[in-house]
Design an enzyme around this catalytic site. Structure first.
Site, PDB file in Angstrom:
ATOM      1  N   ASP A   1       3.848  11.740  -4.679  1.00  0.00           N
ATOM      2  CA  ASP A   1       3.266  10.532  -5.281  1.00  0.00           C
ATOM      3  C   ASP A   1       2.544  10.923  -6.562  1.00  0.00           C
ATOM      4  O   ASP A   1       1.690  11.807  -6.555  1.00  0.00           O
ATOM      5  CB  ASP A   1       2.287   9.903  -4.280  1.00  0.00           C
ATOM      6  CG  ASP A   1       1.491   8.752  -4.894  1.00  0.00           C
ATOM      7  OD1 ASP A   1       2.016   8.100  -5.821  1.00  0.00           O
ATOM      8  OD2 ASP A   1       0.360   8.513  -4.420  1.00  0.00           O
TER       9      ASP A   1
ATOM     10  N   ASN B   1       1.182   8.375  -8.794  1.00  0.00           N
ATOM     11  CA  ASN B   1       0.251   7.367  -9.307  1.00  0.00           C
ATOM     12  C   ASN B   1      -0.813   6.961  -8.298  1.00  0.00           C
ATOM     13  O   ASN B   1      -1.489   5.946  -8.463  1.00  0.00           O
ATOM     14  CB  ASN B   1       1.008   6.129  -9.830  1.00  0.00           C
ATOM     15  CG  ASN B   1       1.750   5.418  -8.702  1.00  0.00           C
ATOM     16  OD1 ASN B   1       1.836   5.947  -7.586  1.00  0.00           O
ATOM     17  ND2 ASN B   1       2.265   4.243  -8.988  1.00  0.00           N
TER      18      ASN B   1
ATOM     19  N   ASP C   1      -0.771   5.724  -5.287  1.00  0.00           N
ATOM     20  CA  ASP C   1      -0.667   4.591  -4.359  1.00  0.00           C
ATOM     21  C   ASP C   1      -0.263   5.047  -2.949  1.00  0.00           C
ATOM     22  O   ASP C   1      -0.041   4.212  -2.066  1.00  0.00           O
ATOM     23  CB  ASP C   1       0.303   3.518  -4.884  1.00  0.00           C
ATOM     24  CG  ASP C   1       1.731   4.026  -4.990  1.00  0.00           C
ATOM     25  OD1 ASP C   1       1.978   5.223  -4.717  1.00  0.00           O
ATOM     26  OD2 ASP C   1       2.619   3.214  -5.336  1.00  0.00           O
TER      27      ASP C   1
ATOM     28  N   ASP D   1       7.337   8.807  -5.466  1.00  0.00           N
ATOM     29  CA  ASP D   1       7.992   8.021  -6.506  1.00  0.00           C
ATOM     30  C   ASP D   1       8.967   8.855  -7.332  1.00  0.00           C
ATOM     31  O   ASP D   1       9.035  10.076  -7.193  1.00  0.00           O
ATOM     32  CB  ASP D   1       6.943   7.332  -7.395  1.00  0.00           C
ATOM     33  CG  ASP D   1       5.769   8.257  -7.718  1.00  0.00           C
ATOM     34  OD1 ASP D   1       6.039   9.398  -8.166  1.00  0.00           O
ATOM     35  OD2 ASP D   1       4.598   7.855  -7.503  1.00  0.00           O
TER      36      ASP D   1
ATOM     37  N   ASP E   1      22.068   6.786  -1.668  1.00  0.00           N
ATOM     38  CA  ASP E   1      22.324   6.358  -0.300  1.00  0.00           C
ATOM     39  C   ASP E   1      22.992   4.986  -0.384  1.00  0.00           C
ATOM     40  O   ASP E   1      22.499   4.085  -1.069  1.00  0.00           O
ATOM     41  CB  ASP E   1      20.998   6.252   0.480  1.00  0.00           C
ATOM     42  CG  ASP E   1      21.180   6.577   1.942  1.00  0.00           C
ATOM     43  OD1 ASP E   1      22.062   5.981   2.571  1.00  0.00           O
ATOM     44  OD2 ASP E   1      20.422   7.426   2.460  1.00  0.00           O
TER      45      ASP E   1
ATOM     46  N   ASP F   1      25.738   5.264   4.646  1.00  0.00           N
ATOM     47  CA  ASP F   1      24.959   4.961   5.850  1.00  0.00           C
ATOM     48  C   ASP F   1      25.763   4.240   6.928  1.00  0.00           C
ATOM     49  O   ASP F   1      26.456   3.257   6.624  1.00  0.00           O
ATOM     50  CB  ASP F   1      23.782   4.070   5.426  1.00  0.00           C
ATOM     51  CG  ASP F   1      22.784   3.854   6.545  1.00  0.00           C
ATOM     52  OD1 ASP F   1      22.101   4.825   6.897  1.00  0.00           O
ATOM     53  OD2 ASP F   1      22.694   2.724   7.058  1.00  0.00           O
TER      54      ASP F   1
ATOM     55  N   GLU G   1      27.813   9.114   7.143  1.00  0.00           N
ATOM     56  CA  GLU G   1      27.113   9.225   8.420  1.00  0.00           C
ATOM     57  C   GLU G   1      27.994   8.552   9.463  1.00  0.00           C
ATOM     58  O   GLU G   1      28.093   7.332   9.509  1.00  0.00           O
ATOM     59  CB  GLU G   1      25.756   8.526   8.329  1.00  0.00           C
ATOM     60  CG  GLU G   1      24.924   8.734   9.576  1.00  0.00           C
ATOM     61  CD  GLU G   1      23.816   7.703   9.726  1.00  0.00           C
ATOM     62  OE1 GLU G   1      22.794   8.040  10.329  1.00  0.00           O
ATOM     63  OE2 GLU G   1      23.986   6.561   9.266  1.00  0.00           O
TER      64      GLU G   1
ATOM     65  N   HIS H   1      16.007  12.627   7.830  1.00  0.00           N
ATOM     66  CA  HIS H   1      14.914  11.646   7.952  1.00  0.00           C
ATOM     67  C   HIS H   1      14.961  10.849   9.252  1.00  0.00           C
ATOM     68  O   HIS H   1      14.087  10.019   9.478  1.00  0.00           O
ATOM     69  CB  HIS H   1      14.988  10.684   6.765  1.00  0.00           C
ATOM     70  CG  HIS H   1      16.217   9.822   6.840  1.00  0.00           C
ATOM     71  ND1 HIS H   1      17.482  10.338   6.691  1.00  0.00           N
ATOM     72  CD2 HIS H   1      16.382   8.508   7.099  1.00  0.00           C
ATOM     73  CE1 HIS H   1      18.358   9.362   6.841  1.00  0.00           C
ATOM     74  NE2 HIS H   1      17.719   8.239   7.087  1.00  0.00           N
ATOM     75  N   ASP H   2      16.010  11.039  10.059  1.00  0.00           N
ATOM     76  CA  ASP H   2      16.105  10.332  11.343  1.00  0.00           C
ATOM     77  C   ASP H   2      15.815  11.258  12.516  1.00  0.00           C
ATOM     78  O   ASP H   2      16.023  10.882  13.668  1.00  0.00           O
ATOM     79  CB  ASP H   2      17.528   9.780  11.557  1.00  0.00           C
ATOM     80  CG  ASP H   2      17.863   8.620  10.645  1.00  0.00           C
ATOM     81  OD1 ASP H   2      16.935   7.911  10.208  1.00  0.00           O
ATOM     82  OD2 ASP H   2      19.061   8.423  10.366  1.00  0.00           O
TER      83      ASP H   2
HETATM   84  O1  TEU Z   1      21.077   5.633  10.775  1.00  0.00           O
HETATM   85  C1  TEU Z   1      22.061   5.176  11.664  1.00  0.00           C
HETATM   86  C2  TEU Z   1      21.869   5.460  13.099  1.00  0.00           C
HETATM   87  O2  TEU Z   1      22.668   4.949  13.858  1.00  0.00           O
HETATM   88  C3  TEU Z   1      20.829   6.406  13.661  1.00  0.00           C
HETATM   89  O3  TEU Z   1      20.038   6.820  12.677  1.00  0.00           O
HETATM   90  C4  TEU Z   1      20.014   5.867  14.811  1.00  0.00           C
HETATM   91  O4  TEU Z   1      20.329   4.579  15.129  1.00  0.00           O
HETATM   92  C5  TEU Z   1      18.520   5.910  14.598  1.00  0.00           C
HETATM   93  O5  TEU Z   1      18.117   7.137  14.108  1.00  0.00           O
HETATM   94  C6  TEU Z   1      17.794   5.566  15.893  1.00  0.00           C
HETATM   95  O6  TEU Z   1      16.560   6.172  15.957  1.00  0.00           O
HETATM   96  C7  TEU Z   1      21.091   5.171   9.474  1.00  0.00           C
HETATM   97  C8  TEU Z   1      19.897   5.701   8.688  1.00  0.00           C
HETATM   98  O7  TEU Z   1      19.994   7.096   8.561  1.00  0.00           O
HETATM   99  C9  TEU Z   1      18.638   5.252   9.345  1.00  0.00           C
HETATM  100  O8  TEU Z   1      17.510   5.769   8.698  1.00  0.00           O
HETATM  101  C10 TEU Z   1      18.628   3.752   9.304  1.00  0.00           C
HETATM  102  O9  TEU Z   1      17.526   3.287  10.036  1.00  0.00           O
HETATM  103  C11 TEU Z   1      19.902   3.139   9.872  1.00  0.00           C
HETATM  104  O10 TEU Z   1      21.071   3.766   9.407  1.00  0.00           O
HETATM  105  C12 TEU Z   1      20.027   1.703   9.474  1.00  0.00           C
HETATM  106  O11 TEU Z   1      20.340   1.621   8.112  1.00  0.00           O
HETATM  107 CA    CA Z   2       3.520   6.412  -6.064  1.00  0.00          CA
END
Ligand code: TEU
Ligand code: CA
Length: 564
Positions: free
Chosen positions: A21, A23, A25, A29, A98, A199, A256, A328-329
């Site tokens: 970040d 700025n 907030d 960014d 993405d 995605d 994905e 990130h999931d």
């Molecule tokens: O994720 C699709 C997905 O099916 C899995 O990530 C799963 O359902 C989820 O992690 C349950 O905890 C993609 C993206 O990577 C995710 O960040 C989004 O939330 C999802 O699509 C919807 O766009």
């Molecule tokens: Ca920021």
């Protein structure tokens, strides 16, 4: 095999909200990303994947897009994005966006128009269906919990959403909708992005009848993935997508894809596949619970080894997959795939080496390169993630106490991957001068970029060396195109493989156990390319008598004699 420009590349995933970040907030960014391009370059990265930065209400952190042609104000402006593109280009790096096209946000103008006129043309951009006696058209449970169907106000219809109700699914059977999406994709390609991470794309094919499935939970519903797994014909849609967009630009696409049918890998990642590559989620699937996160098993080393070995063997018959240990999931890989004694810098280096030198395209997730770990979460309100909240409730409903449900989320939450990057040991880990949107992992005093910069033995500097080895003129060929051959797979604690081509044989061997192990080498050692042994004991890395000793959490990359 026809060589492609992206075959020998190394990629890095940025989750913009948590990166840096500038700025105050509390939200990462584009300026923050621009200011760290040299840092990313120094790691040896070629391709940067940005999680969604489009205009969004952020119900699902930008995976709910309200305008595909606009940058979220939280992140910056289109001018800044253009600057990012050109600054990346100056450094010979590619940006991929993405691409979230299974669904959009309920705030998107298409959906707003559909609601305003449920009989009109925009309603057909989505799935609007009559209910059954006032009930939803089918018994599907969405990925984030609850029904996949939400009433369309003022009508007897429901609209379909596989994720949150604020993420209505787009109707891919509608050629007009497809044209709109292709136009948008080509617009970004023309702008100069190198491709996309795509995605949840397997979900775009629906069974238009939406048949009920056998319930698989107490709620009487069936997971909507049942429909995805049982419907045919996604390939036609994916080919149409590719021909109208990516193919024209020689784009790099990484999809994905969670469920593909047996025998379909060639169609997805073969030479003329739908995509350049897809992620290998085989290891991830090992800690998937049948009923939710609360019944997710811990990852067992032997099962993990067998699973990733089989995945590597299968994939190389067809092409390349993208290798990750986290994203990130996911929870952090160090916390998930390593036993407690191995959640150390040494262990992080070991896991990184195994992953980065696999056959395929390595994807490093922000923070992985410094060995970031899961955070400790004390209250469900500390989380932001929609999926974590759902899983907490599922756990509570199954009878777990608050403490137990929190323990489950602590282990599995997607927010573990989303805590801010730990840049230094200043307040908020140097991520922001304001209040971070999600808590900073309190271990930032020990784990942060700045301290690792100054430490030759750090995870960060090790990763730099690791990526450099992979890309070095001497070894690039074998690590890119060399075949993958597992070895020592019957041992208790060794994960090892060869990468082999016409003129090189490299052994990558790691000891995931607590005790030192001796391995008899099958091929005489030539030289040690890389080792995670701390420098004080580095001289011990010689291999007398063809016996390789590996201490706990030690990994070695060894060039062996090679005769063909
Ligand atoms: O994720 C699709 C997905 O099916 C899995 O990530 C799963 O359902 C989820 O992690 C349950 O905890 C993609 C993206 O990577 C995710 O960040 C989004 O939330 C999802 O699509 C919807 O766009
Ligand atoms: Ca920021």
């Amino acid at each position: 095999m026809k060589q492609k420009w992206w075959h020998d590349k190394v990629a890095y995933q940025i989750y913009p909200k948590s990166f840096l970040d500038t700025n105050g907030d509390g939200i990462g960014d584009l300026r923050g990303i621009i200011s760290k391009l040299d840092y990313i370059k120094k790691l040896g990265i070629d391709i940067i994947w940005l999680s969604p930065i489009y205009k969004s209400p952020f119900v699902d952190q930008g995976y709910d897009i309200a305008d595909y042609y606009a940058i979220a104000e939280e992140f910056g402006t289109m001018e800044e994005f253009d600057e990012l593109l050109s600054e990346a280009k100056k450094r010979d790096m590619y940006i991929i966006m993405d691409l979230v096209i299974n669904h959009c946000s309920d705030q998107h103008e298409w959906f707003q128009k559909a609601l305003a006129d449920p009989e009109g043309e925009y309603a057909d951009y989505f799935y609007f269906r009559k209910g059954k006696n006032g009930n939803p058209p089918s018994n599907y449970r969405s990925y984030f919990g609850g029904s996949c169907w939400e009433p369309v106000p003022g009508t007897d219809k429901f609209y379909f959403h596989m994720f949150a109700k604020e993420q209505p699914d787009l109707n891919w059977e509608n050629p007009k909708l497809r044209q709109e999406l292709y136009r948008m994709i080509n617009w970004w390609m023309e702008k100069g992005v190198a491709g996309f991470r795509i995605d949840a794309i397997i979900n775009i094919k629906k069974n238009p009848d939406f048949p009920d499935f056998e319930p698989d939970g107490k709620d009487g519903m069936a997971g909507c993935q049942k429909m995805v797994e049982s419907v045919d014909g996604v390939g036609d849609l994916l080919e149409d997508l590719k021909k109208n967009t990516f193919q024209k630009y020689d784009a790099f696409t990484v999809a994905e894809v969670f469920s593909i049918k047996p025998g379909e890998l060639e169609q997805f990642i073969g030479e003329d596949g739908h995509f350049s590559t897809i992620f290998d989620f085989s290891a991830h699937s090992l800690s998937e619970g049948d009923l939710g996160w609360y019944d997710a098993p811990d990852v067992d080393f032997k099962k993990w080894r067998e699973t990733v070995i089989n995945a590597q063997l299968e994939i190389q018959k067809h092409g390349f997959e993208a290798n990750i240990i986290e994203n990130h999931d996911e929870p952090r890989g160090v916390s998930r795939f390593l036993p407690e004694y191995a959640r150390t810098p040494r262990g992080a280096k070991m896991l990184g080496t195994i992953s980065v030198l696999f056959r395929g395209i390595p994807f490093i997730f922000q923070g992985q390169e410094i060995g970031m770990q899961n955070a400790v979460w004390n209250d469900i309100d500390e989380y932001d993630d929609i999926s974590t909240k759902d899983q907490y409730h599922i756990a509570r409903e199954a009878g777990l106490s608050n403490e137990e449900a929190l323990e489950v989320c602590g282990r599995m939450s997607r927010d573990n991957g989303r805590t801010p990057v730990q840049w230094n040991d200043n307040e908020n880990a140097g991520f922001t001068t304001g209040t971070p949107w999600l808590k900073v992992n309190p271990n930032y005093k020990e784990i942060n970029v700045e301290s690792q910069e100054n430490d030759a033995e750090s995870v960060l500097n090790y990763y730099r060396g690791l990526v450099a080895v992979r890309k070095s003129s001497e070894y690039k060929e074998v690590f890119t195109y060399g075949s993958y051959i597992p070895v020592y797979e019957n041992t208790q604690t060794i994960m090892a493989y060869y990468r082999v081509n016409a003129d090189k044989r490299i052994l990558v061997a790691a000891n995931f156990g607590q005790d030192e192990i001796e391995l008899r080498l099958e091929y005489p050692a030539k030289n040690v390319i890389l080792s995670n042994r701390e420098s004080a004991s580095k001289e011990r890395v010689n291999i007398p008598g063809q016996v390789l000793k590996l201490g706990s959490c030690e990994v070695i990359v060894l060039e062996c004699e090679h005769t063909v």
